[in-house]
Design a protein around this motif. Sequence first.
Motif, PDB file in Angstrom:
ATOM      1  N   ASP A   1      13.753  -4.435  70.037  1.00 55.05           N
ATOM      2  CA  ASP A   1      13.111  -5.438  70.884  1.00 55.05           C
ATOM      3  C   ASP A   1      11.619  -5.181  71.034  1.00 55.05           C
ATOM      4  O   ASP A   1      10.848  -6.095  71.294  1.00 55.05           O
ATOM      5  N   GLY A   2      11.236  -3.929  70.916  1.00 55.24           N
ATOM      6  CA  GLY A   2       9.842  -3.555  71.215  1.00 55.24           C
ATOM      7  C   GLY A   2       8.934  -3.726  70.020  1.00 55.24           C
ATOM      8  O   GLY A   2       9.224  -4.463  69.079  1.00 55.24           O
ATOM      9  N   ALA A   3       7.806  -3.010  70.123  1.00 58.15           N
ATOM     10  CA  ALA A   3       6.802  -3.099  69.064  1.00 58.15           C
ATOM     11  C   ALA A   3       7.331  -2.501  67.777  1.00 58.15           C
ATOM     12  O   ALA A   3       8.112  -1.559  67.793  1.00 58.15           O
ATOM     13  N   CYS A   4       6.909  -3.069  66.670  1.00 57.57           N
ATOM     14  CA  CYS A   4       7.297  -2.534  65.368  1.00 57.57           C
ATOM     15  C   CYS A   4       6.096  -1.849  64.749  1.00 57.57           C
ATOM     16  O   CYS A   4       5.282  -2.476  64.079  1.00 57.57           O
ATOM     17  N   TRP A   5       5.945  -0.546  65.021  1.00 55.32           N
ATOM     18  CA  TRP A   5       4.753   0.174  64.544  1.00 55.32           C
ATOM     19  C   TRP A   5       4.807   0.433  63.048  1.00 55.32           C
ATOM     20  O   TRP A   5       3.849   0.924  62.466  1.00 55.32           O
ATOM     21  N   VAL A   6       5.986   0.093  62.455  1.00 60.77           N
ATOM     22  CA  VAL A   6       6.111   0.247  61.001  1.00 60.77           C
ATOM     23  C   VAL A   6       5.037  -0.583  60.303  1.00 60.77           C
ATOM     24  O   VAL A   6       4.453  -0.170  59.312  1.00 60.77           O
ATOM     25  N   PHE A   7       4.775  -1.751  60.877  1.00 58.82           N
ATOM     26  CA  PHE A   7       3.753  -2.638  60.325  1.00 58.82           C
ATOM     27  C   PHE A   7       2.394  -1.936  60.250  1.00 58.82           C
ATOM     28  O   PHE A   7       1.752  -1.903  59.204  1.00 58.82           O
ATOM     29  N   VAL A   8       2.017  -1.340  61.353  1.00 55.82           N
ATOM     30  CA  VAL A   8       0.727  -0.659  61.396  1.00 55.82           C
ATOM     31  C   VAL A   8       0.718   0.522  60.431  1.00 55.82           C
ATOM     32  O   VAL A   8      -0.260   0.770  59.716  1.00 55.82           O
ATOM     33  N   LYS A   9       1.875   1.247  60.422  1.00 58.12           N
ATOM     34  CA  LYS A   9       1.966   2.424  59.564  1.00 58.12           C
ATOM     35  C   LYS A   9       1.812   2.025  58.094  1.00 58.12           C
ATOM     36  O   LYS A   9       1.056   2.638  57.335  1.00 58.12           O
ATOM     37  N   ALA A  10       2.534   0.964  57.713  1.00 51.04           N
ATOM     38  CA  ALA A  10       2.522   0.550  56.313  1.00 51.04           C
ATOM     39  C   ALA A  10       1.127   0.103  55.874  1.00 51.04           C
ATOM     40  O   ALA A  10       0.742   0.268  54.726  1.00 51.04           O
ATOM     41  N   TRP A  11       0.395  -0.456  56.815  1.00 53.88           N
ATOM     42  CA  TRP A  11      -0.931  -0.970  56.467  1.00 53.88           C
ATOM     43  C   TRP A  11      -2.060  -0.028  56.855  1.00 53.88           C
ATOM     44  O   TRP A  11      -3.222  -0.385  56.746  1.00 53.88           O
ATOM     45  N   SER A  12      -1.727   1.181  57.329  1.00 56.03           N
ATOM     46  CA  SER A  12      -2.773   2.015  57.939  1.00 56.03           C
ATOM     47  C   SER A  12      -3.898   2.341  56.959  1.00 56.03           C
ATOM     48  O   SER A  12      -5.073   2.350  57.340  1.00 56.03           O
ATOM     49  N   GLN A  13      -3.548   2.597  55.696  1.00 52.83           N
ATOM     50  CA  GLN A  13      -4.624   2.915  54.754  1.00 52.83           C
ATOM     51  C   GLN A  13      -5.598   1.748  54.622  1.00 52.83           C
ATOM     52  O   GLN A  13      -6.816   1.917  54.625  1.00 52.83           O
ATOM     53  N   GLN A  14      -5.027   0.534  54.547  1.00 51.62           N
ATOM     54  CA  GLN A  14      -5.860  -0.665  54.460  1.00 51.62           C
ATOM     55  C   GLN A  14      -6.730  -0.820  55.705  1.00 51.62           C
ATOM     56  O   GLN A  14      -7.909  -1.139  55.619  1.00 51.62           O
ATOM     57  N   PHE A  15      -6.104  -0.568  56.864  1.00 57.06           N
ATOM     58  CA  PHE A  15      -6.851  -0.730  58.111  1.00 57.06           C
ATOM     59  C   PHE A  15      -8.034   0.216  58.171  1.00 57.06           C
ATOM     60  O   PHE A  15      -9.082  -0.116  58.689  1.00 57.06           O
ATOM     61  N   PHE A  16      -7.861   1.425  57.659  1.00 55.11           N
ATOM     62  CA  PHE A  16      -8.948   2.401  57.768  1.00 55.11           C
ATOM     63  C   PHE A  16      -9.931   2.339  56.611  1.00 55.11           C
ATOM     64  O   PHE A  16     -11.124   2.517  56.797  1.00 55.11           O
ATOM     65  N   TYR A  17      -9.397   2.122  55.413  1.00 57.84           N
ATOM     66  CA  TYR A  17     -10.273   2.253  54.247  1.00 57.84           C
ATOM     67  C   TYR A  17     -10.425   0.962  53.447  1.00 57.84           C
ATOM     68  O   TYR A  17     -11.104   0.950  52.432  1.00 57.84           O
ATOM     69  N   GLY A  18      -9.791  -0.123  53.853  1.00 53.48           N
ATOM     70  CA  GLY A  18      -9.853  -1.349  53.070  1.00 53.48           C
ATOM     71  C   GLY A  18      -9.187  -1.139  51.725  1.00 53.48           C
ATOM     72  O   GLY A  18      -8.206  -0.397  51.612  1.00 53.48           O
ATOM     73  N   SER A  19      -9.764  -1.730  50.687  1.00 54.36           N
ATOM     74  CA  SER A  19      -9.158  -1.609  49.361  1.00 54.36           C
ATOM     75  C   SER A  19      -9.826  -0.513  48.543  1.00 54.36           C
ATOM     76  O   SER A  19      -9.777  -0.525  47.318  1.00 54.36           O
ATOM     77  N   TYR A  20     -10.487   0.409  49.229  1.00 57.43           N
ATOM     78  CA  TYR A  20     -11.202   1.478  48.528  1.00 57.43           C
ATOM     79  C   TYR A  20     -10.226   2.244  47.636  1.00 57.43           C
ATOM     80  O   TYR A  20      -9.107   2.577  48.052  1.00 57.43           O
ATOM     81  N   THR A  21     -10.651   2.528  46.407  1.00 56.86           N
ATOM     82  CA  THR A  21      -9.779   3.183  45.421  1.00 56.86           C
ATOM     83  C   THR A  21      -9.076   4.381  46.053  1.00 56.86           C
ATOM     84  O   THR A  21      -9.730   5.274  46.604  1.00 56.86           O
ATOM     85  N   THR A  22      -7.740   4.399  45.971  1.00 60.41           N
ATOM     86  CA  THR A  22      -6.962   5.361  46.753  1.00 60.41           C
ATOM     87  C   THR A  22      -7.349   6.812  46.479  1.00 60.41           C
ATOM     88  O   THR A  22      -7.545   7.583  47.415  1.00 60.41           O
ATOM     89  N   ASP A  23      -7.505   7.174  45.199  1.00 59.80           N
ATOM     90  CA  ASP A  23      -7.789   8.591  44.948  1.00 59.80           C
ATOM     91  C   ASP A  23      -9.254   8.956  45.196  1.00 59.80           C
ATOM     92  O   ASP A  23      -9.659  10.091  45.008  1.00 59.80           O
ATOM     93  N   GLN A  24     -10.056   7.981  45.649  1.00 61.41           N
ATOM     94  CA  GLN A  24     -11.457   8.281  45.974  1.00 61.41           C
ATOM     95  C   GLN A  24     -11.704   8.257  47.484  1.00 61.41           C
ATOM     96  O   GLN A  24     -12.844   8.373  47.922  1.00 61.41           O
ATOM     97  N   ILE A  25     -10.622   8.111  48.245  1.00 63.34           N
ATOM     98  CA  ILE A  25     -10.787   7.946  49.693  1.00 63.34           C
ATOM     99  C   ILE A  25     -11.485   9.140  50.341  1.00 63.34           C
ATOM    100  O   ILE A  25     -12.175   9.001  51.359  1.00 63.34           O
ATOM    101  N   TRP A  26     -11.383  10.308  49.721  1.00 65.00           N
ATOM    102  CA  TRP A  26     -12.075  11.478  50.275  1.00 65.00           C
ATOM    103  C   TRP A  26     -13.568  11.216  50.452  1.00 65.00           C
ATOM    104  O   TRP A  26     -14.207  11.799  51.320  1.00 65.00           O
ATOM    105  N   ARG A  27     -14.100  10.317  49.617  1.00 70.85           N
ATOM    106  CA  ARG A  27     -15.531  10.027  49.743  1.00 70.85           C
ATOM    107  C   ARG A  27     -15.836   9.314  51.054  1.00 70.85           C
ATOM    108  O   ARG A  27     -16.876   9.570  51.691  1.00 70.85           O
ATOM    109  N   VAL A  28     -14.941   8.423  51.460  1.00 71.94           N
ATOM    110  CA  VAL A  28     -15.120   7.765  52.757  1.00 71.94           C
ATOM    111  C   VAL A  28     -15.027   8.809  53.872  1.00 71.94           C
ATOM    112  O   VAL A  28     -15.856   8.849  54.788  1.00 71.94           O
ATOM    113  N   ASN A  29     -13.999   9.666  53.755  1.00 76.49           N
ATOM    114  CA  ASN A  29     -13.838  10.711  54.769  1.00 76.49           C
ATOM    115  C   ASN A  29     -15.058  11.614  54.831  1.00 76.49           C
ATOM    116  O   ASN A  29     -15.529  11.963  55.918  1.00 76.49           O
ATOM    117  N   LEU A  30     -15.570  11.960  53.640  1.00 74.55           N
ATOM    118  CA  LEU A  30     -16.754  12.817  53.591  1.00 74.55           C
ATOM    119  C   LEU A  30     -17.919  12.160  54.335  1.00 74.55           C
ATOM    120  O   LEU A  30     -18.609  12.798  55.136  1.00 74.55           O
TER     121      LEU A  30
END
Lengths: 374, 255
Positions: free
Chosen positions: A80-109
Amino acid sequence: MANTFKSDPIEFKPAEAKPAPDSTVGIVAWMRGNLFSSIPNAAFTILIMLGLANVIPDIIDWMFISSTWSGANQDACVGDGACWVFVKAWSQQFFYGSYTTDQIWRVNLSLILLFVVIVMSFTLPASYRLKVSVPLFLVLPFLCIAILDGRLVGLEHVNTDFWGGFSLNVLMAAAAIIVAFPFSFLWALGRRSDMPLARSISVVFIEFFRGVPVLALFFMGSVMLPLFFAEGTNVDKLVRVWIVLIFFMSGYMAEVFRGGFQAIPSGQYEAADSIGLGYWQKTLLIILPQVIKVSMPNILATFVMLFKNTVFLLIIGIPEVLQTLLTALSNSNWLGGHAIEGYVFVGVIFWLCCFGMSMLASNIEKKLDTSHRN
Amino acid sequence: MSTESKVADSVEDTIIIKDLNKWYGDFHVLKDINLTVKKGEKIVICGPSGSGKSTTIRCINRLEEFQRGSLIVNGVEMVEDVKNIEAIRREVGMVFQHFNLFPHLTILENLTLGPIWVQKKPKAEAEEIAMKYLERVKIPEQADKFPGQLSGGQQQRVAIARSLCMSPQIMLFDEPTSALDPEMIKEVLDVMVELADEGMTMLCVTHEMGFAKKVADRVIFMDAGEIVEQNTPEELFNNPQTDRLQLFLSQILDH
């Protein structure tokens, strides 16, 4: 002392300080003073507490107790409550957009560099803090762009179309405010100047960018600004909105600085003049540090405003965090109506960042408060 | 007076003010001020508030502009030229009523700022000079504190030391003790008396008549933007010529 008095002096001893009476300290006293100080006050307190008691359990139930935390897709959302699976599944997109996955360290850096420079700017010893952190700050936006873009530093090129998510909001806001800082200072000086030309240019600039809504500015940046560039040059869309953000921000900050300038007593200028400092020495060594100090709360408030305004970038199709959320919500695999979870999530991360900044602001204020001015 | 001594006088004149006039808008603040100050001379300027005494000394290092007349400091005429003004300001130290220390800098940094940035001295040398003058005003132990942590009297002594660090030839004091608690006035005046004994050229706007009697070579009484009387302290206080000065003296001494 040449004075002689008739009688021998009696020794004066100051009385010892006594502790404050109990009725003015402690939790009970605080509650009595702040929550139940009068009958209407007490009534309001009880009313608000009843209201909170009514709402808070439902929110907690929705967010934590009846909510779904594990799963990989839409099918997991059965509670009945919130479905955080949605946020979890999209979390990479939410934080990094479509930035190439194996290059994400550059964003973090880039984010880590930003964080480190901010921390350094108020933990380094005062003697060389300014000398180190000012150049670092000014280099930082360009360094981050080089890291994220990759071409200049010999990394894989990631086109700006793929930059996005919350990291883009943070980096855009930071890059804009850093570059806007020196500009806004110059605009503020210009507005206070005795030279009519400098003053009128500053006034027009400041009032234009303060008077036009930021959405209109973004449209101008994406549609009008290219007209000013030489034919054939294609300036990246992100660079264009960056320029817009810098102008917008420097207009607001110029007014913040101007308020700060007005708070500096004229005696400071006179003292600086009287020891023979030149105009720029006086401005940079004596006035600016004090202006920054008195304007610190307003600078941070302006920055929070700019940071929140970066979500408007979605209007011109830049995939910052809210735009990414809208994309996620219209994805055919996730049509289960997760808007509330999504917006709550975005709201919470923005709130955490902004609250963090206000804490930082009050911390800096306390640290800078070395003068108990008379 | 022989011609020779006149020439000698003019060489020793560090400040020559001729027919100085100043207006704030339509308000005529200074009216035909004429004043010549010899090297090493100590001058006390007194008068009721609004009489133009602060404005006069603030013209000397050009914190105030004037509209008519001429002002020569150390042989350099004060004109619009910015370079001239800054050159003069290096030779003229000023102490303000409200101290005007820089609150974001430590005492030591307040003192070394001028020597480092204006006289381009190395930091170590500037600090050495600063400590020398802090010792002279008897507060070397406060060097690493911020101005806000010091008492008013201590702040004013720091302000004096800050001016002295630039090794000025002339010192201007603009009501240096007016903002101080009674118990702190003496410590500041002591420093000023010491400075006077060392032969510094001083112009001091103050109402401390005891100080005036002790150090002043000449006391100037101003009212309504004019110099009304000037004389040695004994003559001026004991034998006032004008009714205005008599009234003024009766008001400040009748307590």
